[in-house]
Design a protein around this motif. Structure first.
Motif, PDB file in Angstrom:
ATOM      1  N   CYS A   1      48.921 -46.620 -38.772  1.00 27.85           N
ATOM      2  CA  CYS A   1      47.928 -46.071 -37.843  1.00 27.85           C
ATOM      3  C   CYS A   1      48.049 -46.791 -36.517  1.00 27.85           C
ATOM      4  CB  CYS A   1      46.510 -46.191 -38.396  1.00 27.85           C
ATOM      5  SG  CYS A   1      45.737 -47.808 -38.130  1.00 27.85           S
ATOM      6  N   ASP A   2      47.521 -46.163 -35.493  1.00 24.16           N
ATOM      7  CA  ASP A   2      47.444 -46.765 -34.164  1.00 24.16           C
ATOM      8  C   ASP A   2      46.519 -45.877 -33.338  1.00 24.16           C
ATOM      9  OD1 ASP A   2      49.613 -48.960 -32.712  1.00 24.16           O
ATOM     10  OD2 ASP A   2      48.333 -47.803 -31.367  1.00 24.16           O
ATOM     11  N   VAL A   3      46.097 -46.401 -32.187  1.00 22.43           N
ATOM     12  CA  VAL A   3      45.326 -45.550 -31.267  1.00 22.43           C
ATOM     13  C   VAL A   3      46.272 -44.719 -30.397  1.00 22.43           C
ATOM     14  CG1 VAL A   3      43.210 -46.932 -31.178  1.00 22.43           C
ATOM     15  CG2 VAL A   3      45.117 -47.519 -29.663  1.00 22.43           C
ATOM     16  N   SER A   4      47.552 -45.045 -30.396  1.00 24.29           N
ATOM     17  CA  SER A   4      48.521 -44.300 -29.581  1.00 24.29           C
ATOM     18  C   SER A   4      49.456 -43.462 -30.450  1.00 24.29           C
ATOM     19  CB  SER A   4      49.350 -45.276 -28.729  1.00 24.29           C
ATOM     20  OG  SER A   4      50.453 -44.600 -28.158  1.00 24.29           O
TER      21      SER A   4
ATOM     22  N   VAL B   1      46.557 -41.267 -36.365  1.00 25.60           N
ATOM     23  CA  VAL B   1      45.782 -41.812 -35.242  1.00 25.60           C
ATOM     24  C   VAL B   1      44.437 -42.280 -35.781  1.00 25.60           C
ATOM     25  CG1 VAL B   1      44.632 -41.296 -33.049  1.00 25.60           C
ATOM     26  CG2 VAL B   1      46.924 -40.394 -33.499  1.00 25.60           C
TER      27      VAL B   1
ATOM     28  N   ASP C   1      41.344 -45.615 -35.029  1.00 30.78           N
ATOM     29  CA  ASP C   1      40.881 -46.869 -34.432  1.00 30.78           C
ATOM     30  C   ASP C   1      40.335 -47.728 -35.575  1.00 30.78           C
ATOM     31  OD1 ASP C   1      39.357 -48.905 -33.265  1.00 30.78           O
ATOM     32  OD2 ASP C   1      38.584 -47.636 -31.660  1.00 30.78           O
TER      33      ASP C   1
ATOM     34  N   GLN D   1      36.849 -43.503 -38.941  1.00 29.79           N
ATOM     35  CA  GLN D   1      38.277 -43.246 -38.689  1.00 29.79           C
ATOM     36  C   GLN D   1      39.156 -43.965 -39.720  1.00 29.79           C
ATOM     37  OE1 GLN D   1      39.693 -43.399 -34.602  1.00 29.79           O
ATOM     38  NE2 GLN D   1      37.629 -43.058 -33.812  1.00 29.79           N
TER      39      GLN D   1
ATOM     40  N   ILE E   1      43.669 -50.623 -23.691  1.00 32.02           N
ATOM     41  CA  ILE E   1      42.644 -50.306 -24.705  1.00 32.02           C
ATOM     42  C   ILE E   1      41.261 -50.754 -24.220  1.00 32.02           C
ATOM     43  CG2 ILE E   1      41.862 -50.875 -27.064  1.00 32.02           C
ATOM     44  CD1 ILE E   1      44.919 -50.851 -27.797  1.00 32.02           C
TER      45      ILE E   1
END
Ligand SMILES: NC(=O)c1ccc[n+]([C@@H]2O[C@H](COP(=O)([O-])OP(=O)(O)OC[C@H]3O[C@@H](n4cnc5c(N)ncnc54)[C@H](O)[C@@H]3O)[C@@H](O)[C@H]2O)c1
Length: 323
Positions: free
Chosen positions: A36-39, A65, A67, A73, A211
């Motif tokens: 996972c990542d925010v980008s 995706v 957070d 999430q 971020i």
């Protein structure tokens, strides 16, 4: 865990840096990876790099995706991993996502402070809550939590306040060390390790700012210029000779040098971490600088926050950061 082939690994913050290199090396050893990542864009690049080599038939690399500071999430990430990896368990969880920022209790905003703390500590906590039951469901599981040398030494030099990150990284270290006994009693087939990197060449300085601000890297605010000037004066630097543009340029240059001048690359760091997991080491120091700092803080804990302690350590290991 001696062998990663055929296992399923979860990596938070797989978009760049050490997370990306962990993904690449695990895939190269035949391990399925869910990150996972925010980008989304950076994860797509990680996935492309992972797929550049010859992949074993059926190996799954999934990107999500999410957070890690947001429980809803994280839970959606977990459910998507179960579905897309077609599994009821996972074998490895790397709680790697993290950012800097919010350094001062005095002049950072509460929002900045808590964003850093809630990612660096909250993310590790929430992802452990979500994924530990899936590690317990495996026959062989390992939880790997990334702290930092800031998990035992709460500074990056006398000119920079570093409270949110240090508080979070101490929490990650204490939590993981306490889990050793908890897991030994309640889930002995699951191991855990705390990772404490020294200075590793990554884009964390740039990513943290993006971020924190939800936007660009090179857009310091008037409050940030004022804080930078206060820090410069505290370090005996005459800030009146520098315009705001000069300070902005110096910040961009520092972030570039953080990536380029580190003693250990992200790929070397990932190899040290994975070797540590295979050897079932619960404490994994990453880099000669981390090992030396560990020794120095043990030898002279009362001196650890004195300017001379930092100066002599930075000179010995060649650290440019914080100077
Ligand atoms: N680089 C160093 O010198 C160093 C030293 C000690 C510890 N660490 C720690 O190592 C870990 C990896 O850092 P790195 O240096 O590879 O940095 P990095 O910025 O290259 O990678 C971190 C990744 O985490 C992602 N991320 C950040 N916040 C997130 C969130 N809320 N949810 C999901 N993903 C998020 C970022 O987008 C990025 O892709 C971090 O926990 C960091 O604190 C780094």
């Amino acid at each position: 865990m001696k062998d990663f082939a055929g296992k399923i690994a979860v990596i938070t913050g797989g978009g760049t840096g050490m997370g990306r290199e962990l993904a690449r090396q695990l895939v190269a050893e035949g391990c399925n990876v869910a990150m996972c990542d925010v980008s989304a864009e950076n994860m797509a690049e990680t996935k492309r790099l992972c797929e550049a080599g010859q992949l074993p038939q059926g190996l799954r690399i999934t990107t999500h995706v999410a957070d890690v500071a947001d429980e809803a999430q994280v839970l959606r990430f977990r459910d998507d991993v179960l579905r897309q990896q077609n599994t009821d368990h996972v074998n490895l969880v790397f709680n790697n996502a993290g950012i800097g920022g919010g350094g001062s209790m005095v002049d950072s905003t509460r929002e900045q402070w808590e964003r850093t703390f809630n990612i660096c500590w909250g993310g590790v906590y929430l992802c452990t809550r979500a994924f530990l039951p899936l590690l317990i469901k495996s026959t062989e599981g390992h939880l790997i939590n990334t702290s930092s040398v800031n998990g035992f030494w709460a500074t990056i030099g006398p000119g920079t306040p570093h409270t949110a990150y240090s508080a979070a990284k101490f929490a990650v270290k204490g939590f993981t060390e306490a889990l050793i006994t908890d897991l030994r009693i309640n889930a002995p087939h699951v191991k855990c390790s705390v990772v404490m990197p020294g200075h590793i060449g990554t884009s964390i300085a740039i990513n943290s700012r993006i971020i924190q601000t939800g936007g660009q890297f090179d857009n310091m605010t008037p409050q940030e210029f004022a804080a930078a000037r206060t820090r410069m004066r505290a370090m005996g630097i005459d800030d009146t000779k520098m315009s705001d543009a000069d300070i902005q340029t110096a910040a961009v240059d520092r972030a570039r040098r953080f990536l380029e001048e580190a003693p250990t690359t992200a790929a070397q760091a990932a190899k040290i971490i994975l070797d540590g997991v295979k050897a079932e080491r619960w404490r994994i120091l990453v880099g000669r600088d981390a090992e030396m700092l560990d020794q120095r803080v043990r030898n002279a804990p009362e001196k650890a926050y004195e300017p001379d302690f930092f100066k002599s350590f930075a000179e010995e290991v060649g650290w440019q950061i914080g100077r």
